[in-house]
Design a protein around this motif. Structure first.
Motif, PDB file in Angstrom:
ATOM      1  N   GLY A   1       0.813  -1.207   0.000  1.00  0.00           N
ATOM      2  CA  GLY A   1       0.000   0.000   0.000  1.00  0.00           C
ATOM      3  C   GLY A   1       0.847   1.258   0.000  1.00  0.00           C
ATOM      4  O   GLY A   1       0.573   2.221  -0.739  1.00  0.00           O
ATOM      5  N   ALA A   2       1.907   1.261   0.822  1.00  0.00           N
ATOM      6  CA  ALA A   2       2.816   2.409   0.832  1.00  0.00           C
ATOM      7  C   ALA A   2       3.511   2.558  -0.516  1.00  0.00           C
ATOM      8  O   ALA A   2       3.739   3.679  -0.996  1.00  0.00           O
ATOM      9  CB  ALA A   2       3.846   2.233   1.945  1.00  0.00           C
ATOM     10  N   PHE A   3       3.830   1.435  -1.140  1.00  0.00           N
ATOM     11  CA  PHE A   3       4.475   1.435  -2.463  1.00  0.00           C
ATOM     12  C   PHE A   3       3.579   2.136  -3.487  1.00  0.00           C
ATOM     13  O   PHE A   3       4.030   3.017  -4.226  1.00  0.00           O
ATOM     14  CB  PHE A   3       4.757  -0.007  -2.872  1.00  0.00           C
ATOM     15  N   MET A   4       2.295   1.769  -3.512  1.00  0.00           N
ATOM     16  CA  MET A   4       1.392   2.371  -4.499  1.00  0.00           C
ATOM     17  C   MET A   4       1.135   3.850  -4.196  1.00  0.00           C
ATOM     18  O   MET A   4       1.073   4.669  -5.108  1.00  0.00           O
ATOM     19  CB  MET A   4       0.083   1.583  -4.559  1.00  0.00           C
ATOM     20  N   TYR A   5       1.004   4.201  -2.917  1.00  0.00           N
ATOM     21  CA  TYR A   5       0.735   5.596  -2.583  1.00  0.00           C
ATOM     22  C   TYR A   5       1.975   6.475  -2.701  1.00  0.00           C
ATOM     23  O   TYR A   5       1.860   7.706  -2.774  1.00  0.00           O
ATOM     24  CB  TYR A   5       0.121   5.705  -1.183  1.00  0.00           C
ATOM     25  N   SER A   6       3.169   5.861  -2.744  1.00  0.00           N
ATOM     26  CA  SER A   6       4.361   6.668  -2.977  1.00  0.00           C
ATOM     27  C   SER A   6       4.374   7.253  -4.379  1.00  0.00           C
ATOM     28  O   SER A   6       5.175   8.153  -4.671  1.00  0.00           O
ATOM     29  CB  SER A   6       5.618   5.827  -2.747  1.00  0.00           C
ATOM     30  N   SER A   7       3.464   6.777  -5.259  1.00  0.00           N
ATOM     31  CA  SER A   7       3.359   7.370  -6.593  1.00  0.00           C
ATOM     32  C   SER A   7       2.969   8.847  -6.510  1.00  0.00           C
ATOM     33  O   SER A   7       3.322   9.630  -7.395  1.00  0.00           O
ATOM     34  CB  SER A   7       2.340   6.595  -7.437  1.00  0.00           C
ATOM     35  N   PHE A   8       2.247   9.242  -5.443  1.00  0.00           N
ATOM     36  CA  PHE A   8       1.933  10.661  -5.264  1.00  0.00           C
ATOM     37  C   PHE A   8       3.208  11.463  -5.019  1.00  0.00           C
ATOM     38  O   PHE A   8       3.368  12.572  -5.535  1.00  0.00           O
ATOM     39  CB  PHE A   8       0.960  10.847  -4.102  1.00  0.00           C
ATOM     40  N   LEU A   9       4.119  10.904  -4.214  1.00  0.00           N
ATOM     41  CA  LEU A   9       5.373  11.603  -3.932  1.00  0.00           C
ATOM     42  C   LEU A   9       6.252  11.682  -5.170  1.00  0.00           C
ATOM     43  O   LEU A   9       7.001  12.649  -5.345  1.00  0.00           O
ATOM     44  CB  LEU A   9       6.129  10.882  -2.801  1.00  0.00           C
ATOM     45  N   ALA A  10       6.143  10.659  -6.039  1.00  0.00           N
ATOM     46  CA  ALA A  10       6.956  10.642  -7.255  1.00  0.00           C
ATOM     47  C   ALA A  10       6.300  11.389  -8.406  1.00  0.00           C
ATOM     48  O   ALA A  10       6.855  11.421  -9.513  1.00  0.00           O
ATOM     49  CB  ALA A  10       7.228   9.191  -7.670  1.00  0.00           C
ATOM     50  N   SER A  11       5.123  11.984  -8.149  1.00  0.00           N
ATOM     51  CA  SER A  11       4.367  12.689  -9.204  1.00  0.00           C
ATOM     52  C   SER A  11       4.147  11.790 -10.415  1.00  0.00           C
ATOM     53  O   SER A  11       4.247  12.217 -11.562  1.00  0.00           O
ATOM     54  CB  SER A  11       5.105  13.970  -9.629  1.00  0.00           C
ATOM     55  N   ALA A  12       3.858  10.515 -10.135  1.00  0.00           N
ATOM     56  CA  ALA A  12       3.611   9.547 -11.207  1.00  0.00           C
ATOM     57  C   ALA A  12       2.458   8.647 -10.777  1.00  0.00           C
ATOM     58  O   ALA A  12       2.616   7.440 -10.607  1.00  0.00           O
ATOM     59  CB  ALA A  12       4.867   8.728 -11.488  1.00  0.00           C
ATOM     60  N   VAL A  13       1.288   9.256 -10.583  1.00  0.00           N
ATOM     61  CA  VAL A  13       0.113   8.527 -10.101  1.00  0.00           C
ATOM     62  C   VAL A  13      -0.541   7.806 -11.272  1.00  0.00           C
ATOM     63  O   VAL A  13      -0.698   8.387 -12.349  1.00  0.00           O
ATOM     64  CB  VAL A  13      -0.889   9.498  -9.441  1.00  0.00           C
ATOM     65  N   PRO A  14      -0.929   6.533 -11.104  1.00  0.00           N
ATOM     66  CA  PRO A  14      -1.596   5.822 -12.204  1.00  0.00           C
ATOM     67  C   PRO A  14      -2.900   6.504 -12.598  1.00  0.00           C
ATOM     68  O   PRO A  14      -3.617   7.038 -11.751  1.00  0.00           O
ATOM     69  CB  PRO A  14      -1.834   4.420 -11.632  1.00  0.00           C
ATOM     70  N   GLN A  15      -3.214   6.452 -13.906  1.00  0.00           N
ATOM     71  CA  GLN A  15      -4.402   7.129 -14.429  1.00  0.00           C
ATOM     72  C   GLN A  15      -5.324   6.202 -15.212  1.00  0.00           C
ATOM     73  O   GLN A  15      -6.270   6.661 -15.837  1.00  0.00           O
ATOM     74  CB  GLN A  15      -3.982   8.273 -15.358  1.00  0.00           C
ATOM     75  N   GLY A  16      -5.055   4.908 -15.182  1.00  0.00           N
ATOM     76  CA  GLY A  16      -5.791   3.998 -16.058  1.00  0.00           C
ATOM     77  C   GLY A  16      -7.021   3.358 -15.467  1.00  0.00           C
ATOM     78  O   GLY A  16      -7.573   2.425 -16.066  1.00  0.00           O
ATOM     79  N   GLY A  17      -7.485   3.825 -14.297  1.00  0.00           N
ATOM     80  CA  GLY A  17      -8.620   3.191 -13.645  1.00  0.00           C
ATOM     81  C   GLY A  17      -8.171   1.951 -12.887  1.00  0.00           C
ATOM     82  O   GLY A  17      -7.114   1.373 -13.161  1.00  0.00           O
ATOM     83  N   TRP A  18      -8.996   1.512 -11.921  1.00  0.00           N
ATOM     84  CA  TRP A  18      -8.607   0.343 -11.128  1.00  0.00           C
ATOM     85  C   TRP A  18      -8.659  -0.938 -11.959  1.00  0.00           C
ATOM     86  O   TRP A  18      -8.117  -1.961 -11.562  1.00  0.00           O
ATOM     87  CB  TRP A  18      -9.488   0.208  -9.886  1.00  0.00           C
ATOM     88  N   PHE A  19      -9.244  -0.860 -13.171  1.00  0.00           N
ATOM     89  CA  PHE A  19      -9.360  -1.999 -14.087  1.00  0.00           C
ATOM     90  C   PHE A  19      -8.255  -1.984 -15.138  1.00  0.00           C
ATOM     91  O   PHE A  19      -8.038  -2.969 -15.820  1.00  0.00           O
ATOM     92  CB  PHE A  19     -10.724  -1.944 -14.791  1.00  0.00           C
ATOM     93  N   ALA A  20      -7.571  -0.850 -15.322  1.00  0.00           N
ATOM     94  CA  ALA A  20      -6.348  -0.723 -16.134  1.00  0.00           C
ATOM     95  C   ALA A  20      -6.487  -1.276 -17.552  1.00  0.00           C
ATOM     96  O   ALA A  20      -5.626  -2.011 -18.030  1.00  0.00           O
ATOM     97  CB  ALA A  20      -5.191  -1.430 -15.411  1.00  0.00           C
ATOM     98  N   TYR A  21      -7.549  -0.892 -18.264  1.00  0.00           N
ATOM     99  CA  TYR A  21      -7.767  -1.428 -19.608  1.00  0.00           C
ATOM    100  C   TYR A  21      -6.635  -1.040 -20.560  1.00  0.00           C
ATOM    101  O   TYR A  21      -6.207   0.109 -20.611  1.00  0.00           O
ATOM    102  CB  TYR A  21      -9.089  -0.914 -20.180  1.00  0.00           C
TER     103      TYR A  21
END
Length: 663
Positions: free
Chosen positions: A164-184
């Protein structure tokens, strides 16, 4: 064994018998459980048991503990923190949609927030939090002292919190996923998502999958092998049944997501083109792999919540569960059916009509076992004498919301209707009624039901009723209008909408409802904090319940049971005074060793004494090492990956190294 015969044959008073047994226990290395003097045995053995089972009261003890209750509590607290984070993301989304053509969020930020909202709620909140209830209460419900693999249990938690910390560290890296929780795909491929956000998402889910798989194996072995004598499969609490079928579903469903995430990461990093149609790949393969996991995951979320409802309903109806065997069978059937309906998420993808009709029929059939469970709950309430405390209010709210969600589920299972509402807000409303109404309301019912056992304090009843009212009204205001908005044509996953389409008032109402819902959750947090210090003392069994966890103190001791209980019915605490309850032949557990009783799979006949591992820092060390491996893969750092691999080897070696003396 001979001791009990000597004590039973002794003709003195109860006090004299107690003195005899106490003297023997202080001289011997054995404590005999259970037997005619259970209370005496517990009193004599408790200090030594507490010394053996209690974690160190310092930072090292906090890291090294393998106590299932402390690990379960951590799952619950961590999951609730992620719930708050996901809720904040949802509120920001609702503010953006409160009025047309709003400019609070730009499209990219909106995509980031709704991606992390869905990912958080599905992967980091509801499943782990329900597993936390399982971790805490399954051993107590089945009369065991711990999980079958305590260190594996600790490893699962550390991996979960680090992922969970790994995924939320994307906010700190300014590289947040944008593909939806289904990631099509192809939108999540390197061509359309060149930033590292989707790498955080794929590697984070691969990391999290290790925790889920470890937890599933642990639950299955614990439930099959550590049940108290007499607790045959036909006598297991329904919550335990639901945790068991959920664990099997995890084992079969998670590999599909793991494979999909790994293949997507290979496409993104080394250009394998598995999902690239221009190079011979197939983007529909992603949807098949994802939804083969995704639809069973709906029931992985829902089935433990069903178990919570089946636990609370009999207690507050003051009546045994009506149709116990049918409810247990319905849980098994639902999980089996859930693996055959994934294509109803793909009705609009152009698959052959014959295949679509088969999956449409299967999607309707899965409503049958769910309906059977609803009927059993309603009949139990009807023939009982309901006590309208807060836990029961949340269960009653669940019944209303789940019935509404189930009705719309049958509607979207019909091909012509689904083609009209697919990718609209009607679908958003449907799955929130099923998932939020079907899981979060039982979770809050479980908070009010089981927190007194965990903390020793009752939550405030008046605040609880306010909490329920705000959540129930707020939820319906937030999500029921989405049905209408979807029918009017509002598409999902869009960051704004034009004025004058009849959507303005509906979206404003949805936003107001979302904030009412959030206020209800805030009241709950205040209730917990207040009750922790000022709540009424709960006592061992404030609800006059029927299952074994209420036979211990509140909170339970580190060893759960000084005397391993023997079970004679499905409601052991309600039947313990009946004439059918007799004293069983005792089983020996050795004092001075961390042991619990292992039993046969079907009828829980005692088979052997199982040694339980002591506290260890190695699970946390191994989790950190695996985290370093994934971080190295994300950063493209060979050095970090090598460090992670070396420390992982050292951690596993330390974990498996034999102790100098057995515990």
């Amino acid at each position: 064994m001979e001791l009990w015969a000597r004590v039973d044959a002794f003709s003195g008073s109860v006090r004299d018998r107690a003195v005899l047994l106490t003297r023997w226990l202080t001289r011997s290395n054995f404590a005999v459980f259970p037997g005619p003097s259970d209370d005496l045995a517990a009193a004599a053995a408790s200090p030594l048991l507490r010394h053996l089972w209690e974690a160190l009261p310092n930072e090292l003890g906090w890291i090294s503990t393998v106590d299932h209750k402390r690990i379960g509590t951590r799952y619950i607290v961590t999951g609730f923190v992620f719930f708050v984070l996901g809720g904040i993301e949802a509120l920001v989304l609702r503010i953006q949609l409160a009025r047309p053509e709003n400019t609070l969020l730009d499209p990219a930020t909106y995509n980031e927030l709704f991606t992390m909202h869905g990912t958080t709620m599905i992967f980091l909140f509801v499943t782990p939090l329900l597993s936390g209830f399982g971790n805490y209460f399954v051993p107590l419900l089945i009369g065991a002292r711990d999980m079958a693999f305590p260190r594996l249990n600790a490893l699962g938690y550390w991996i979960y919190v680090l992922s969970g910390a790994f995924m939320y560290s994307s906010f700190l890296a300014s590289a947040v996923p944008q593909g939806g929780w289904f990631a099509y795909v192809p939108l999540t491929g390197r061509e359309f998502s060149p930033e590292a956000g989707m790498d955080f998402w794929t590697l984070g889910l691969l990391f999290l999958g290790l925790s889920t798989t470890a937890g599933a194996i642990n639950f299955i072995v614990t439930i099959f092998k550590l049940r108290a004598p007499g607790m045959a499969l036909s006598r297991m609490p329904l919550f335990v049944w639901n945790i068991l079928v959920t664990a099997f579903a995890m084992l079969f469903a998670v590999p599909s997501l793991t494979v999909a995430a790994a293949l997507l990461e290979l496409d993104r990093t080394i250009g394998t083109h598995i999902f690239d149609s221009t190079a011979g790949g197939n983007p529909l393969l992603w949807q098949h792999l994802f939804w083969i996991f995704g639809h069973p995951d709906v029931y992985i979320i829902f089935m433990p919540a069903v178990g919570l409802v089946s636990t609370i309903v009999p207690v507050f109806s003051r009546h045994t569960m009506v149709g116990y065997l049918w409810v247990a069978l319905a849980s098994v059937t639902t999980i089996i059916f859930s693996f055959g309906v994934w294509v109803h998420h793909m009705f609009a993808t152009g698959l052959p009509p014959l295949a679509l009709s088969i999956f449409s029929a299967a999607s309707m059939m899965i409503a049958v076992p769910a309906g059977l469970q609803v009927i059993a709950w309603i009949v139990t309430i009807f023939v009982g004498r309901p006590v309208w405390k807060t836990p029961f209010l949340f269960v009653a709210g669940f019944l209303v919301l789940f019935l509404l969600g189930g009705l719309t589920g049958v509607m979207v299972a019909a091909l012509p209707f689904d083609w009209q509402v697919t990718d609209s807000y009607f679908v958003v409303a449907h799955f929130h009624y099923v998932l939020f109404g079907g899981s979060v309301f039982p979770i809050f019912g479980a908070f009010y039901y089981w927190l007194p056992k965990m903390t020793g304090r009752l939550l405030d009843e008046r605040l609880g009723q306010i909490n329920f009212a705000l959540m129930f009204v707020g939820f319906n205001l937030a999500f029921f209008p989405m049905h209408i908005a979807g029918m009017l044509g509002e598409p999902r996953r869009t960051y704004t909408y034009p004025a004058g389409m009849g959507l303005d008032g509906l979206n404003l109402l949805e936003t107001v409802g979302a904030f009412l819902l959030a206020l209800g959750i805030l009241i709950f947090i205040m209730n917990v904090l207040y009750s922790e210090r000022h709540g009424a003392v709960a006592g061992d069994d404030p609800w006059r319940a029927n299952t074994l966890e209420w036979a211990t103190s509140s909170p339970p001791p580190p060893y759960n049971f000084a005397t391993i209980p023997t079970v004679y019915s499905r409601d052991p605490l309600w039947d313990r005074q009946s004439e059918r309850t007799t004293i069983a032949e005792p089983e020996a557990l050795r004092l001075g060793r961390r042991e619990t009783l292992a039993s046969s799979v079907m009828d829980a006949r005692p088979e052997l004494l199982m040694r339980v591992p002591a506290d260890s820092i190695w699970p946390a060390f191994v989790a950190l090492s695996i985290g370093a491996l994934f971080l190295g893969a994300l950063a493209g750092s060979l050095a970090l990956a090598i460090i992670g691999a070396v420390t992982l080897f050292l951690g596993i070696s330390g974990w498996l190294w034999p102790a100098e003396r057995p515990l």
